[in-house]
Scaffold this motif. Structure first.
Motif, PDB file in Angstrom:
ATOM      1  N   SER A   1       0.808  -1.114   0.006  1.00  0.00           N
ATOM      2  CA  SER A   1      -0.042   0.188   0.155  1.00  0.00           C
ATOM      3  C   SER A   1       0.851   1.499  -0.154  1.00  0.00           C
ATOM      4  O   SER A   1       0.503   2.007  -0.528  1.00  0.00           O
TER       5      SER A   1
ATOM      6  N   ILE B   1       0.441   4.277  -2.538  1.00  0.00           N
ATOM      7  CA  ILE B   1       0.267   5.638  -2.523  1.00  0.00           C
ATOM      8  C   ILE B   1       1.446   6.412  -2.925  1.00  0.00           C
ATOM      9  O   ILE B   1       1.313   7.585  -3.654  1.00  0.00           O
TER      10      ILE B   1
ATOM     11  N   GLN C   1       0.782   7.113  -6.704  1.00  0.00           N
ATOM     12  CA  GLN C   1      -0.329   7.918  -6.819  1.00  0.00           C
ATOM     13  C   GLN C   1       0.133   9.139  -6.753  1.00  0.00           C
ATOM     14  O   GLN C   1      -0.241  10.006  -7.347  1.00  0.00           O
ATOM     15  N   LYS C   2       0.670   9.477  -5.699  1.00  0.00           N
ATOM     16  CA  LYS C   2       1.333  11.011  -5.308  1.00  0.00           C
ATOM     17  C   LYS C   2       2.121  11.390  -6.568  1.00  0.00           C
ATOM     18  O   LYS C   2       2.136  12.626  -6.840  1.00  0.00           O
TER      19      LYS C   2
ATOM     20  N   VAL D   1      -6.251   4.716   2.647  1.00  0.00           N
ATOM     21  CA  VAL D   1      -5.593   4.342   1.184  1.00  0.00           C
ATOM     22  C   VAL D   1      -6.603   5.317   0.073  1.00  0.00           C
ATOM     23  O   VAL D   1      -5.854   5.700  -0.695  1.00  0.00           O
TER      24      VAL D   1
ATOM     25  N   GLU E   1      -5.924   8.851  -0.179  1.00  0.00           N
ATOM     26  CA  GLU E   1      -4.773   9.311  -1.156  1.00  0.00           C
ATOM     27  C   GLU E   1      -4.675   8.956  -2.556  1.00  0.00           C
ATOM     28  O   GLU E   1      -3.811   9.230  -3.439  1.00  0.00           O
TER      29      GLU E   1
ATOM     30  N   VAL F   1      -5.734   6.012  -4.319  1.00  0.00           N
ATOM     31  CA  VAL F   1      -5.535   4.770  -4.677  1.00  0.00           C
ATOM     32  C   VAL F   1      -6.893   3.886  -4.756  1.00  0.00           C
ATOM     33  O   VAL F   1      -7.583   4.206  -3.709  1.00  0.00           O
TER      34      VAL F   1
END
Length: 306
Positions: free
Chosen positions: A27, A31, A34-35, A59, A62, A64
């Motif tokens: 995870s 994340i 994704q950032k 999660v 963020e 995801v």
């Protein structure tokens, strides 16, 4: 998992004030990606409890996707505690035996989740949790190979989770199935008997099938290689508070470079910057960089705060 982080340094026996955060290698990487501007989906199981809701909400917050998360009504969400002693590396205590995540199975892995991916990222933590977890990991790799999806693997050796068993052959087998192998120098020594990049390059990239290999060595930087390249990546300057989560941040940065068609050296540099910045907070993900922050650091610009 849910992770409880004490607000002050010292032994857990003397702590009474904790922050509740999330933790987990896969995870964390999702994340981090994704950032950095890429879409990510996390596959796991959580309990049908308040901790499970906290994990899902965190999660999802963020960005995801949690469409691959199964809510388990029979098993609880795993928990861990961090302990930070001044001048010492952070230690963790796990309470995850029998947790929902340890009941992950091949039935939780669908064709749709894998075939639409550009990279499948796995770690050596999940397959040692249970036999069903191991089967789930192999099922995911089988699907990825069938759909020509590259596999990324971080051994992420956690001997506390091995419980006296020797999973070395298992981790080596999974590593040998990866297109991108991202591991720490100490892990390389444990698995292959050497941390020397040249030997690992010959063993894994030239004689094996690994396309890109990254050997992470904390404050000493990293080495990244392919069958034809071997590049030293210098450490990026930082003020380390908590190193946990840094390896996952490196992975996210490295994989983001791959997704953007960067050179091997650029992938390594991005990974180094992301990993370094992750150490500057007590939580696993709180120091992870956005795409804009990364670009500013790589260009040497300073943020304007006023």
């Amino acid at each position: 998992m849910v992770c409880f982080v004490p607000r002050e340094d010292g032994k857990l026996r003397y702590q009474s004030d904790f922050q509740m955060k999330i933790a987990g290698a896969e995870s964390n990487c999702a994340i981090g990606l994704q950032k950095l501007g890429h879409s990510a989906c996390w596959i796991s199981r959580v309990g049908a409890d308040e901790f499970g809701e906290f994990v899902k909400r965190s999660v999802r917050a963020e960005g995801v996707s949690i469409s691959g998360v199964t809510e388990d009504g029979e098993h609880r969400t795993g928990v861990m505690f961090k302990q930070t002693l001044a001048g010492n590396e952070t230690t963790v205590t796990y309470y995850r035996e029998g947790s929902a995540a340890s009941f992950l199975s091949p039935n939780d892995i669908s064709d749709e989740q894998i075939k639409g991916a550009k990279i499948l990222h796995l770690t050596g933590i999940t397959p040692v949790l249970s036999d069903s977890c191991k089967k789930a990991v192999y099922r995911a790799i089988e699907l990825a190979k069938g759909y020509h999806v590259p596999v990324s693997f971080d051994p992420n050796i956690r001997l506390k989770l091995w419980k006296g068993q020797d999973h070395t052959n298992l981790i080596r087998d999974l590593a040998g199935r990866a297109d991108y192998l991202l591991m720490g120098r100490e892990e390389a020594e444990y698995l292959y008997g050497t941390g020397e990049s040249e030997r690992l390059q010959a063993m894994l990239c030239r004689q094996g099938t690994v396309r890109y290999l990254a050997v992470k060595n904390g404050s000493q930087g990293a080495k990244v290689c392919s069958a034809t390249e071997l590049i030293s990546i210098p450490p990026y300057p930082c003020h380390c508070i908590d190193p946990i989560g840094a390896g996952d941040a490196f992975n996210a940065g490295f994989l983001s470079g791959i997704l953007e068609g960067k050179s091997l050296e650029e992938c390594g540099m991005i990974g180094a910057v992301c990993g370094a910045m992750a150490t500057q907070t007590r939580g696993d993900i709180e120091g992870y960089l956005s795409k804009e922050e990364l670009a500013r650091l790589l260009s040497g610009q300073k943020a304007a705060y006023r």
